[in-house]
Design an enzyme around this catalytic site. Structure first.
Site, PDB file in Angstrom:
ATOM      1  CB  THR A  61      -5.812  -8.000  -3.396  1.00 38.80           C
ATOM      2  OG1 THR A  61      -6.563  -7.539  -4.513  1.00 38.80           O
ATOM      3  CG2 THR A  61      -4.481  -7.272  -3.349  1.00 38.80           C
ATOM      4  CE1 TYR A  78     -11.590  -4.092  -3.335  1.00 38.23           C
ATOM      5  CE2 TYR A  78     -10.177  -5.758  -4.317  1.00 38.23           C
ATOM      6  CZ  TYR A  78     -10.412  -4.815  -3.334  1.00 38.23           C
ATOM      7  OH  TYR A  78      -9.466  -4.593  -2.358  1.00 38.23           O
ATOM      8  CE  LYS A 113     -12.618  -5.978  -0.578  1.00 32.96           C
ATOM      9  NZ  LYS A 113     -11.436  -6.885  -0.709  1.00 32.96           N
ATOM     10  CB  ILE A 126     -15.245  -8.221   1.164  1.00 29.51           C
ATOM     11  CG1 ILE A 126     -16.577  -8.653   0.526  1.00 29.51           C
ATOM     12  CG2 ILE A 126     -14.097  -9.090   0.664  1.00 29.51           C
ATOM     13  CD1 ILE A 126     -16.606  -8.584  -0.982  1.00 29.51           C
ATOM     14  NE  ARG A 141      -4.245  -3.912  -2.320  1.00 29.29           N
ATOM     15  CZ  ARG A 141      -3.075  -4.490  -2.094  1.00 29.29           C
ATOM     16  NH1 ARG A 141      -2.197  -4.646  -3.056  1.00 29.29           N
ATOM     17  NH2 ARG A 141      -2.768  -4.917  -0.877  1.00 29.29           N
ATOM     18  CE1 TYR A 197       1.612   1.224 -14.742  1.00 34.13           C
ATOM     19  CE2 TYR A 197       1.092   0.214 -16.847  1.00 34.13           C
ATOM     20  CZ  TYR A 197       1.915   1.006 -16.072  1.00 34.13           C
ATOM     21  OH  TYR A 197       3.027   1.582 -16.626  1.00 34.13           O
TER      22      TYR A 197
END
Length: 293
Positions: free
Chosen positions: A46, A135, A164, A206, A140, A109
């Protein structure tokens, strides 16, 4: 514990003035990061503006950075998306580029349920023999992976090797450490939570801030691991202003601006990412001033 490194930097992607990928600049930046505290790199995450980079350019970045830097540190290719078939296809291709591991995000989404998340990562893991980093960043994606689902994945696919963890909830990290085997790697996905994450089973971070303070972050982790907790706390306190500034607005806006100010390859943004406001830039400038040589 064998890890991919304590500090893995989620590297920005330098662009040319016309918006094309600056491949030479990416190698220069990668080598700089690996020489300044980073044990490895996440390429096209990202922070690297992956949603606006073509798969062709991603594969070229994976290949060139693995070739030029793979002997220095761990190179991790971000191959995730919210389309399982596309994730599988890119993972297969990325696995041929010389990278050491791949990473995928919880599908964003479309917000799958836990069975959908399980099947997504199972398909991704079965597409490669490389270690897979999951992740988890609900802020997000709008969705998440539960620790129990992560444990089920590891039981099913031995190459599900790390997470992560960026939910912002230390209890989630604690539960992952409780449920997963000792060799499972838990990386903080939030710079500011790196130190407390170490206390509940984390192996490293990370990082975004490591673009600026990689050596200091590595020193903080090493101090904690050596039992020098007071030193680690002091370093965390020292670095907190940078941690905060890197998220004064949406990542990667502050860090790419900061990297440019440090005189390293960065270039412009791809829309919808754009320049920080004057107020945001002032906060970043003040935070990074001590680190500009």
């Amino acid at each position: 514990m064998k890890t991919l490194g304590r500090v893995l930097t989620a590297m920005i992607t330098p662009f040319q003035a016309d918006g094309s990928v600056d491949f030479e600049g990416a190698v220069v930046l990668a080598k700089h990061l690996l020489a300044n505290g980073s044990d490895g790199l996440i390429v096209c995450g990202t922070t690297g503006e992956s949603p606006t980079i073509s798969n062709e350019d991603k594969l070229k970045l994976f290949t060139i950075i693995a070739k030029e830097c793979g002997h220095i540190g761990s190179i991790v290719a971000n191959t995730g998306s919210n389309d399982t078939s596309k994730t599988v296809a890119l993972t297969k291709e990325a696995s041929k580029t010389g990278v050491h591991a791949v990473m995928g995000v919880v599908p964003y989404y479309n917000k799958p349920n836990q069975q959908g998340v399980f099947l997504h990562f199972k398909a991704m893991a079965e597409a490669t023999s490389l270690p897979v980093i999951v992740y988890n960043v609900p802020g997000r994606t709008g969705g998440k992976i539960l620790p129990a689902t992560l444990a089920r994945l590891r039981e099913t696919c031995a190459n599900i090797a790390a997470v992560k963890e960026a939910s912002g909830d230390i209890n989630v990290a604690s539960e992952i450490y409780h449920l997963l085997p000792e060799d499972f790697m838990i990386y903080s996905g939030d710079d500011g939570l790196t130190l407390p994450m170490l206390a509940v089973g984390g192996c490293g971070v990370i990082s975004v801030a490591a673009h600026i303070v990689g050596k200091e972050m590595n020193a903080m982790i090493q101090a904690y691991e050596a039992g020098e907790v007071a030193k680690a706390k002091s370093l965390h306190k020292e670095l907190y202003t940078v941690f905060k500034a890197m998220f004064v607005t949406t990542n990667p806006i502050p860090v790419k601006y900061a990297v440019r100010k440090l005189g390293l390859p960065a270039g412009p943004f791809h829309l919808p990412m754009c320049e920080p406001s004057e107020e945001e830039a002032a906060i970043v400038n003040a935070a990074i001033k001590p680190y500009i040589k």
